[in-house]
Design a protein around this motif. Structure first.
Motif, PDB file in Angstrom:
ATOM      1  N   THR A   2       0.763  -1.091  -0.051  1.00 47.63           N
ATOM      2  CA  THR A   2      -0.070  -0.043   0.008  1.00 47.63           C
ATOM      3  C   THR A   2       0.879   1.252  -0.005  1.00 47.63           C
ATOM      4  N   GLU A   3       0.451   2.014  -0.858  1.00 45.66           N
ATOM      5  CA  GLU A   3       1.173   3.546  -0.847  1.00 45.66           C
ATOM      6  C   GLU A   3       0.429   4.309   0.136  1.00 45.66           C
ATOM      7  N   THR A   8      -5.027   7.696   2.426  1.00 50.81           N
ATOM      8  CA  THR A   8      -5.106   6.241   2.685  1.00 50.81           C
ATOM      9  C   THR A   8      -4.923   6.139   4.313  1.00 50.81           C
ATOM     10  N   ALA A   9      -4.185   7.235   4.878  1.00 47.88           N
ATOM     11  CA  ALA A   9      -4.317   7.124   6.385  1.00 47.88           C
ATOM     12  C   ALA A   9      -5.730   7.680   7.031  1.00 47.88           C
ATOM     13  N   GLN A  10      -6.310   8.599   6.370  1.00 46.23           N
ATOM     14  CA  GLN A  10      -7.689   8.708   6.658  1.00 46.23           C
ATOM     15  C   GLN A  10      -8.594   7.705   6.584  1.00 46.23           C
ATOM     16  N   TRP A  11      -8.500   6.917   5.451  1.00 43.76           N
ATOM     17  CA  TRP A  11      -9.356   5.875   4.989  1.00 43.76           C
ATOM     18  C   TRP A  11      -9.151   4.872   6.116  1.00 43.76           C
ATOM     19  N   TYR A  12      -7.845   4.392   6.406  1.00 40.64           N
ATOM     20  CA  TYR A  12      -7.645   3.367   7.287  1.00 40.64           C
ATOM     21  C   TYR A  12      -8.225   3.567   8.698  1.00 40.64           C
ATOM     22  N   ALA A  13      -7.993   4.911   9.102  1.00 42.13           N
ATOM     23  CA  ALA A  13      -8.413   5.261  10.347  1.00 42.13           C
ATOM     24  C   ALA A  13      -9.838   5.471  10.530  1.00 42.13           C
ATOM     25  N   SER A  14     -10.526   5.613   9.620  1.00 40.32           N
ATOM     26  CA  SER A  14     -11.980   5.604   9.656  1.00 40.32           C
ATOM     27  C   SER A  14     -12.600   4.196   9.393  1.00 40.32           C
ATOM     28  N   ASN A  15     -12.017   3.309   8.806  1.00 42.31           N
ATOM     29  CA  ASN A  15     -12.424   1.742   8.654  1.00 42.31           C
ATOM     30  C   ASN A  15     -11.618   0.725   9.491  1.00 42.31           C
ATOM     31  N   TYR A  16     -10.473   1.006   9.933  1.00 40.65           N
ATOM     32  CA  TYR A  16      -9.666   0.087  10.861  1.00 40.65           C
ATOM     33  C   TYR A  16      -9.241   0.630  12.076  1.00 40.65           C
ATOM     34  N   GLY A  17      -9.181   1.941  12.131  1.00 45.00           N
ATOM     35  CA  GLY A  17      -8.649   2.538  13.453  1.00 45.00           C
ATOM     36  C   GLY A  17      -8.733   1.959  14.825  1.00 45.00           C
ATOM     37  N   GLU A  18      -9.988   1.505  15.043  1.00 47.24           N
ATOM     38  CA  GLU A  18     -10.538   0.854  16.326  1.00 47.24           C
ATOM     39  C   GLU A  18     -10.710  -0.546  15.921  1.00 47.24           C
ATOM     40  N   TYR A  19     -10.100  -1.332  15.372  1.00 48.14           N
ATOM     41  CA  TYR A  19     -10.250  -2.694  14.707  1.00 48.14           C
ATOM     42  C   TYR A  19     -10.017  -3.534  16.002  1.00 48.14           C
ATOM     43  N   CYS A  42       2.004   1.511  14.556  1.00 48.25           N
ATOM     44  CA  CYS A  42       0.766   1.884  15.516  1.00 48.25           C
ATOM     45  C   CYS A  42      -0.494   2.332  14.863  1.00 48.25           C
ATOM     46  N   GLY A  43      -0.251   2.658  13.631  1.00 47.38           N
ATOM     47  CA  GLY A  43      -1.583   3.307  13.210  1.00 47.38           C
ATOM     48  C   GLY A  43      -2.307   4.394  14.044  1.00 47.38           C
ATOM     49  N   THR A  44      -3.589   4.230  14.535  1.00 51.38           N
ATOM     50  CA  THR A  44      -4.399   5.120  15.165  1.00 51.38           C
ATOM     51  C   THR A  44      -3.879   5.199  16.735  1.00 51.38           C
ATOM     52  N   GLY A  45      -3.275   4.115  17.302  1.00 52.64           N
ATOM     53  CA  GLY A  45      -2.529   4.180  18.554  1.00 52.64           C
ATOM     54  C   GLY A  45      -3.552   3.404  19.433  1.00 52.64           C
ATOM     55  N   TYR A  46      -4.620   2.667  18.897  1.00 52.25           N
ATOM     56  CA  TYR A  46      -5.632   1.976  19.646  1.00 52.25           C
ATOM     57  C   TYR A  46      -5.144   0.738  20.465  1.00 52.25           C
ATOM     58  N   PRO A  67       3.357  10.288   8.698  1.00 51.87           N
ATOM     59  CA  PRO A  67       3.189  11.629   9.446  1.00 51.87           C
ATOM     60  C   PRO A  67       1.739  11.782   9.664  1.00 51.87           C
ATOM     61  N   GLU A  68       0.650  11.511   8.810  1.00 48.11           N
ATOM     62  CA  GLU A  68      -0.693  11.747   8.992  1.00 48.11           C
ATOM     63  C   GLU A  68      -1.139  10.796   9.869  1.00 48.11           C
ATOM     64  N   MET A  69      -0.851   9.527   9.996  1.00 50.49           N
ATOM     65  CA  MET A  69      -1.308   8.765  10.725  1.00 50.49           C
ATOM     66  C   MET A  69      -0.732   8.876  12.561  1.00 50.49           C
ATOM     67  N   ILE A  70       0.541   9.290  12.512  1.00 48.38           N
ATOM     68  CA  ILE A  70       0.906   9.923  13.805  1.00 48.38           C
ATOM     69  C   ILE A  70       0.077  10.900  14.460  1.00 48.38           C
ATOM     70  N   GLU A  71      -0.412  11.712  13.379  1.00 41.54           N
ATOM     71  CA  GLU A  71      -1.253  12.975  13.692  1.00 41.54           C
ATOM     72  C   GLU A  71      -2.608  12.352  14.259  1.00 41.54           C
ATOM     73  N   ILE A  72      -3.111  11.728  13.579  1.00 43.63           N
ATOM     74  CA  ILE A  72      -4.410  10.955  13.909  1.00 43.63           C
ATOM     75  C   ILE A  72      -4.329  10.356  15.284  1.00 43.63           C
ATOM     76  N   ALA A  73      -3.168   9.375  15.398  1.00 40.57           N
ATOM     77  CA  ALA A  73      -2.935   8.779  16.630  1.00 40.57           C
ATOM     78  C   ALA A  73      -2.846   9.939  17.924  1.00 40.57           C
ATOM     79  N   ARG A  74      -2.245  11.071  17.500  1.00 45.04           N
ATOM     80  CA  ARG A  74      -2.141  12.046  18.601  1.00 45.04           C
ATOM     81  C   ARG A  74      -3.513  12.559  19.143  1.00 45.04           C
ATOM     82  N   GLN A  75      -4.331  12.709  17.995  1.00 44.12           N
ATOM     83  CA  GLN A  75      -5.620  13.488  17.998  1.00 44.12           C
ATOM     84  C   GLN A  75      -6.445  12.457  19.025  1.00 44.12           C
ATOM     85  N   ARG A  76      -6.473  11.287  18.689  1.00 48.07           N
ATOM     86  CA  ARG A  76      -7.278  10.264  19.226  1.00 48.07           C
ATOM     87  C   ARG A  76      -6.940  10.044  20.937  1.00 48.07           C
TER      88      ARG A  76
END
Length: 187
Positions: A2-3, A8-19, A42-46, A67-76
């Motif tokens: 996956t690129e 894709t980070a936003q898509w992953y966080a929405s679909n699998y972030g709390e998997y 770590c993805g979203t840090g769940y 970096p976008e995934m790290i920012e999502i993890a920090r926000q969550r």
């Protein structure tokens, strides 16, 4: 492979972030209260947020190359009750921004397939784990070819000098996965 982009980070966080795989795998592990846990990919840090219930005096560090995934993890994590003990850093499996022998436990939950160089990533994990440290790898069975890929991962980890502790097949909440735990051989 996956690129990973912001999209894709936003898509992953929405679909699998709390998997559920992350939570169920952590529930299978016994983590010391004062452990330093590093989650590679770590993805979203769940998984780390969930692990903070067991790791009440230690540190939890999430590493992700996006970096976008790290920012999502920090926000969550910002409003999480244990946020003071959870941190996130940009980095790859092949170049972990962690000091030598700083970790007691390393998670690689459904991330090994995304590493650029599995052998180099395992070498980095050997470098950051304390002697006797634990590596926990999860391989989701929903991924096509997961059984064969899991066997290859297990052989690669064994060849990298880790000792197999346990292998569990886990199912629940519409997921099934394999959880391996490995111990770093004391030198």
């Amino acid at each position: 492979m996956t690129e990973w982009t912001s999209e894709t980070a936003q898509w992953y966080a929405s679909n699998y972030g709390e998997y559920p795989t992350n939570r169920l795998a952590v529930d299978e592990l016994t983590l010391p209260a004062d452990a330093v846990v590093v989650d590679v990919g770590c993805g979203t840090g769940y998984a780390l947020r969930h692990a903070s219930v067991q790791v009440t005096r230690g540190r939890l560090i999430g590493i992700d190359p996006v970096p976008e995934m790290i920012e999502i993890a920090r926000q969550r994590t910002v409003d999480h009750p244990h946020s003071a003990r959870i941190e996130f850093r940009v980095g790859s499996a092949e170049s972990l921004p962690i000091a030598d022998q700083a970790a007691d436990v390393v998670f690689a939950f459904d991330s090994v397939d995304h590493w650029q160089d599995v052998n180099r990533g395992l070498g980095e994990i050997r470098r950051i784990l304390r002697p006797g440290g634990t590596l926990a790898i999860v391989k989701d069975q929903a991924v096509p070819g997961a059984g064969e890929a899991g066997r290859v991962v297990a052989e690669t980890v064994r060849s990298a000098g880790f000792l197999a502790i346990d292998k569990r097949e886990i199912s629940g909440e519409d997921v099934s996965f394999t959880l391996w735990t490995w111990r770093l051989a004391e030198e």
